[in-house]
Design an enzyme around this catalytic site. Structure first.
Site: not given
Lengths: 441, 89
Positions: A185, A215, A246
């Protein structure tokens, strides 16, 4: 140490940052009008500091699903699924995620952090070994402590280092769980997953591979299933964990697996058992987002187009960044003080990014973490690059003529200010204000 | 590997990681004297593991303040049959 001392220590750690301007840990957006626009300190900012990779937080179908979920089942579940029962949506979401991944089972958790705590503590305990990438997310470190398994770190993205450790453990009994992340990240780099999968496969049947695709879900792979799909090693990954906060644009977490008896791991997972389950609104929003992710591959294509534009632009300024384009573009700055000052100046000029400082960063780096979304328009990215160029020049980090066009901040402000605020950055109409006015979690 | 050999290795590696010009010795406090933050210490441990071809479990050195403490813990891990698994806190 007293509680007062602990608070004083926290104040000392953050005090130096605060002295340079805003407190990065205490920003408050007065309004959020789209995946890319918000009000901060009463002024409009363009958001380059989210994890909203597909821009689905304001997707009309997701918002409507969230509202329908809340109306149909209530604002919250008020309890855990073990003690107070699941709602129909929890099971439906699990079946849909399992089908999306082509795996036998899925378990959803209240957040991505809880998904890591819940799965890692269910899979390994005292007498077992957990081998984690040195740059793992805090939730993985915390889970290892909670699991009470012996935790070994291998060098970041170094399959050979993992192989040596597994070789030393060859005669050691117990479960060995290897954990890597799809996309890291902070720097936006991805794991060499095919090589890791080879190492784990060759190490024997008692070694299992978990990939945290927090992610990379919706970002990597032909259908958005993440790095395991992109690397062609989905069959070698025993457990995929991920988050809904996300690309999925809401809150919650999950794990999918093909292992026999996977479903019963719920009963070994205190973080599953002893916290309130996902709210109906979050469940239905996640279901709509998974549907959108599959039905609209153009979102991922747009995300990558934007990522390439932003990454290429940062490189062209001569600022240090990651080697490959990624939705997370880390801008390396020389020291924490400069990073804080640049970050503050960017906000002054209407560009919100994240800041990441040692010891939260690898290799003692001071970073601006600039993240991009499918919802960004070219003009927003270009304006952010113009602003970064101008501020970089103020600090002597960027040559004054690094950007081809002269900076036209005032003109660009007018363009953004004149936009119909109810129009999402993807060009679709956002729903009426009642939907958008929902408080942010 | 003897404690003296371990100590030499620890001090030599630490010297590569210090951030404030401190010259490490047996009584050096690993964090307080070296200018290293917690992540830098973890990177030092990775190097130490590689140099000695051992695994040092996370938090194993949590109580180790000085170089001498580190040497004692590592000696416990490298002693024959002393992989520390039975004594893990």
């Amino acid at each position: 140490m007293s509680i007062r001392d602990r608070i004083a220590a926290a104040d000392e750690a953050y005090g130096a940052l605060r002295a340079l301007g805003r407190d990065p840990s205490a920003l408050e957006f007065g309004a959020v009008s789209s995946p890319t626009e918000a009000l901060l300190e009463g002024r409009p900012v363009t958001l380059f500091g989210t994890n909203n990779y597909l821009g689905l937080t304001f997707d009309p179908a997701c918002l409507e699903a969230a509202a329908a979920g809340a109306r149909g089942f209530g604002a919250g579940t008020t309890g855990s699924r073990i003690a107070n029962g699941s709602y129909a949506g929890h099971g439906a979401l699990e079946r849909e995620i399992a089908a999306f991944y082509g795996k036998a089972g899925a378990i959803v958790f209240s957040t991505g952090y809880v998904a890591n705590l819940g799965m890692i503590t269910a899979l390994a305990g005292r007498g077992d070994r957990i081998l984690i990438d040195a740059d793992s997310h805090a939730s993985i470190y915390d889970a290892c402590r909670m699991a009470e398994a012996e935790t070994l770190r291998f060098r970041h993205n170094d399959p050979a280092n993992l192989a040596r450790r597994l070789e030393r453990l060859r005669e050691t009994p117990g479960i060995k769980l290897v954990i890597v992340e799809g996309l890291y990240s902070m720097l936006g780099d991805r794991a060499p997953l095919a090589e890791f999968a080879d190492v784990v496969r060759e190490a024997g049947e008692d070694v299992h591979l978990m990939v945290d695709e927090a992610h990379s879900l919706g970002v990597l792979g032909e259908t958005g299933r993440g790095l395991a799909e992109e690397a062609g090693v989905e069959a070698d990954v025993d457990f995929v964990v991920g988050t809904f906060s996300k690309s999925v644009g809401t809150v919650g977490g999950f794990c999918v697996s093909d292992i026999e008896g996977f479903d019963r791991l719920r009963l070994l997972s205190r973080p599953y058992m002893f916290t309130a389950s996902m709210t109906p609104g979050a469940v239905e929003s996640a279901r709509a987002a998974f549907a959108a992710m599959q039905a609209r591959p153009e979102l991922r294509a747009r995300l990558w187009r934007n990522a390439t534009r932003l990454h290429g632009g940062v490189r062209a300024l001569g600022l240090g960044t990651g080697p490959e384009a990624s939705p997370v573009v880390a801008v390396k700055l020389p020291d924490p003080e400069t990073a804080v000052r640049v970050w503050n100046r960017l906000i002054d000029e209407g560009v919100y990014t994240n800041i990441a400082l040692p010891p939260a960063t690898p290799n003692g780096l001071s970073l601006l973490r600039v993240s991009v979304s499918a919802a960004h328009e070219d003009a927003q990215i270009d304006r952010a690059l113009d602003t970064l160029a101008a501020i970089g020049a103020e600090f002597g980090l960027v040559a004054p003529d690094a950007r081809p066009r002269p900076r036209r901040r005032a003109a660009l402000r007018v363009v953004i200010g004149d936009r119909d605020p109810s129009e999402g950055a993807t060009g679709r109409r956002a729903p009426p204000p009642t939907g958008r006015a929902a408080p942010k979690g | 590997m003897t404690a003296e050999e371990i100590e030499r290795e620890v001090i030599a590696l630490l010297a590569q990681h210090v951030r404030n010009g401190h010259v490490p010795g047996p009584e050096t406090r690993v964090m307080a004297d070296t200018g290293m933050d917690s992540v830098a210490v973890m990177d030092f441990v990775l190097d130490l593991e590689e140099a000695l071809d051992i695994d040092i479990p996370l938090d194993r050195l949590a109580e180790a303040r000085t170089v001498a403490d580190v040497v004692r813990e590592v000696a416990g891990l490298t002693a024959p049959g002393g992989d520390g698994k039975e004594t893990t806190a």
